[in-house]
Design a protein around this motif. Structure first.
Motif, PDB file in Angstrom:
ATOM      1  N   ARG A  28       0.828  -1.209   0.000  1.00 49.23           N
ATOM      2  CA  ARG A  28       0.000   0.000   0.000  1.00 49.23           C
ATOM      3  C   ARG A  28       0.863   1.260   0.000  1.00 49.23           C
ATOM      4  O   ARG A  28       0.462   2.296  -0.568  1.00 49.23           O
ATOM      5  CB  ARG A  28      -0.923  -0.007   1.214  1.00 49.23           C
ATOM      6  CG  ARG A  28      -1.973   1.097   1.196  1.00 49.23           C
ATOM      7  CD  ARG A  28      -2.952   0.961   2.340  1.00 49.23           C
ATOM      8  NE  ARG A  28      -3.848  -0.185   2.174  1.00 49.23           N
ATOM      9  CZ  ARG A  28      -3.774  -1.323   2.888  1.00 49.23           C
ATOM     10  NH1 ARG A  28      -2.845  -1.455   3.831  1.00 49.23           N
ATOM     11  NH2 ARG A  28      -4.625  -2.301   2.674  1.00 49.23           N
ATOM     12  N   GLY A  58      -3.076  -9.723  -7.960  1.00 44.76           N
ATOM     13  CA  GLY A  58      -4.065  -8.680  -8.202  1.00 44.76           C
ATOM     14  C   GLY A  58      -4.374  -8.543  -9.686  1.00 44.76           C
ATOM     15  O   GLY A  58      -5.540  -8.397 -10.086  1.00 44.76           O
ATOM     16  N   ALA A  97      -2.647   0.227  -3.512  1.00 49.91           N
ATOM     17  CA  ALA A  97      -4.025   0.208  -3.017  1.00 49.91           C
ATOM     18  C   ALA A  97      -4.964  -0.412  -4.040  1.00 49.91           C
ATOM     19  O   ALA A  97      -5.914  -1.127  -3.689  1.00 49.91           O
ATOM     20  CB  ALA A  97      -4.478   1.625  -2.672  1.00 49.91           C
ATOM     21  N   GLN A  98      -4.698  -0.165  -5.324  1.00 49.88           N
ATOM     22  CA  GLN A  98      -5.521  -0.748  -6.386  1.00 49.88           C
ATOM     23  C   GLN A  98      -5.342  -2.264  -6.424  1.00 49.88           C
ATOM     24  O   GLN A  98      -6.302  -3.011  -6.614  1.00 49.88           O
ATOM     25  CB  GLN A  98      -5.126  -0.129  -7.720  1.00 49.88           C
ATOM     26  CG  GLN A  98      -5.932  -0.621  -8.907  1.00 49.88           C
ATOM     27  CD  GLN A  98      -5.502   0.040 -10.217  1.00 49.88           C
ATOM     28  OE1 GLN A  98      -4.632   0.919 -10.241  1.00 49.88           O
ATOM     29  NE2 GLN A  98      -6.103  -0.388 -11.322  1.00 49.88           N
ATOM     30  N   LEU A 104      -4.438  -4.252  -3.897  1.00 47.81           N
ATOM     31  CA  LEU A 104      -5.076  -4.847  -2.718  1.00 47.81           C
ATOM     32  C   LEU A 104      -6.589  -4.825  -2.839  1.00 47.81           C
ATOM     33  O   LEU A 104      -7.262  -5.743  -2.397  1.00 47.81           O
ATOM     34  CB  LEU A 104      -4.615  -4.114  -1.465  1.00 47.81           C
ATOM     35  CG  LEU A 104      -3.128  -4.278  -1.117  1.00 47.81           C
ATOM     36  CD1 LEU A 104      -2.745  -3.348   0.030  1.00 47.81           C
ATOM     37  CD2 LEU A 104      -2.789  -5.711  -0.782  1.00 47.81           C
ATOM     38  N   ALA A 105      -7.125  -3.785  -3.466  1.00 45.82           N
ATOM     39  CA  ALA A 105      -8.568  -3.721  -3.663  1.00 45.82           C
ATOM     40  C   ALA A 105      -9.036  -4.841  -4.595  1.00 45.82           C
ATOM     41  O   ALA A 105     -10.121  -5.403  -4.389  1.00 45.82           O
ATOM     42  CB  ALA A 105      -8.960  -2.357  -4.242  1.00 45.82           C
ATOM     43  N   ALA A 106      -8.219  -5.191  -5.595  1.00 45.10           N
ATOM     44  CA  ALA A 106      -8.575  -6.267  -6.511  1.00 45.10           C
ATOM     45  C   ALA A 106      -8.601  -7.602  -5.778  1.00 45.10           C
ATOM     46  O   ALA A 106      -9.352  -8.516  -6.166  1.00 45.10           O
ATOM     47  CB  ALA A 106      -7.600  -6.323  -7.675  1.00 45.10           C
ATOM     48  N   ALA A 132      -9.339  -7.930  -2.483  1.00 45.12           N
ATOM     49  CA  ALA A 132     -10.322  -7.901  -1.386  1.00 45.12           C
ATOM     50  C   ALA A 132     -11.543  -8.735  -1.780  1.00 45.12           C
ATOM     51  O   ALA A 132     -11.887  -8.845  -2.953  1.00 45.12           O
ATOM     52  CB  ALA A 132     -10.729  -6.459  -1.104  1.00 45.12           C
ATOM     53  N   PRO A 133     -12.208  -9.341  -0.792  1.00 41.77           N
ATOM     54  CA  PRO A 133     -12.032  -9.216   0.658  1.00 41.77           C
ATOM     55  C   PRO A 133     -11.067 -10.229   1.247  1.00 41.77           C
ATOM     56  O   PRO A 133     -11.152 -10.545   2.432  1.00 41.77           O
ATOM     57  CB  PRO A 133     -13.443  -9.467   1.174  1.00 41.77           C
ATOM     58  CG  PRO A 133     -13.985 -10.484   0.220  1.00 41.77           C
ATOM     59  CD  PRO A 133     -13.386 -10.130  -1.130  1.00 41.77           C
ATOM     60  N   THR A 167      -7.712 -10.021   1.541  1.00 38.28           N
ATOM     61  CA  THR A 167      -6.472  -9.539   2.134  1.00 38.28           C
ATOM     62  C   THR A 167      -6.519  -9.712   3.640  1.00 38.28           C
ATOM     63  O   THR A 167      -7.471  -9.307   4.290  1.00 38.28           O
ATOM     64  CB  THR A 167      -6.266  -8.055   1.791  1.00 38.28           C
ATOM     65  OG1 THR A 167      -6.220  -7.928   0.375  1.00 38.28           O
ATOM     66  CG2 THR A 167      -4.978  -7.543   2.399  1.00 38.28           C
TER      67      THR A 167
END
Length: 224
Positions: free
Chosen positions: A61, A155, A213-214, A216-218, A220-221, A223
């Motif tokens: 991140r 990701g 951040a992008q 990790l968002a890919a 999620a959930p 992580t």
């Protein structure tokens, strides 16, 4: 691990082998011989349950490194072929470099590269076929660089619609991310499903502009 049969491999034969669940290896860098390998239990990283340890998630991140893809295949495979601290031998010989370099030129091999400034400090490469990605090797010269490459890879695979992330074998290093073994028959069903689908490696640019951040968002959930 192999049946001892010498094989003459072309890039086209190599792709057919991956589609059949088989891949080549060499004994060491000085041995020009390649062997087919088909593990009884296959290592995979579940795309919907990939785990990112909290400390590593903070590093990703924070964008501590610049992460690019497909910018320097030769440097990545060179890093993967370099002797490791725990071994002076490597299975990446000249034929491996040539074959996977040809597949890179054909768009079937991709790299994830991790830079500190403009210095390559880690990365990985693998084969893309249908919606399956077969990880081949990774390296690092700076702490966490190969782990960051792996997180960015996963990701990208999630965002691009991949269905299978193959690791060949399960290592202690990969278990922290959720790697698991599948028996050969179950793996081949998963592989067939992935080969019948399409995925998009280029869903994200490879110029270093994708932020942690992008990524990790890919994931999620899932992580941690």
């Amino acid at each position: 691990m192999h049946d001892g049969t010498r094989v003459e491999i072309t890039p086209e034969i190599l792709l057919k082998a991956y589609a059949a669940g088989i891949f080549p290896m060499a004994e060491d860098a000085d041995d020009p011989t390649l062997y087919w390998v088909e593990p009884r239990a296959r290592g995979v990283l579940p795309l919907n349950r990939f785990r990112v340890p909290r400390r590593l998630a903070r590093t990703v991140r924070a964008d501590a490194f610049t992460v690019r893809s497909d910018a320097d295949f030769d440097a990545v495979i060179g890093g993967c072929a370099a002797p490791r601290r725990d071994s002076e031998r490597t299975w990446i010989n000249g034929r491996i470099r040539d074959l996977y370099g040809a597949l890179f030129d054909l768009g079937h091999v991709h790299t994830v590269e991790v830079y500190a400034g403009e210095r390559l400090v880690g990365g990985l490469y693998g084969v893309s076929l249908g919606a399956a990605f077969f990880g081949e090797s990774m390296f690092h010269t700076v702490r966490d660089a190969s782990k960051v490459a792996l997180v960015h890879l996963m990701g990208r695979l999630r965002a691009g619609g991949y269905r299978l992330a193959d690791t060949q074998f399960v290592t202690e290093h990969l278990t922290q991310f959720g790697a698991e073994e599948m028996p050969r028959h179950a793996y081949k069903r998963r592989l067939a499903d992935a080969l019948d689908a399409a995925a998009d490696w280029s869903v994200w640019p490879g110029d270093g502009s994708v932020r942690g951040a992008q990524v990790l968002a890919a994931l999620a959930p899932d992580t941690a």
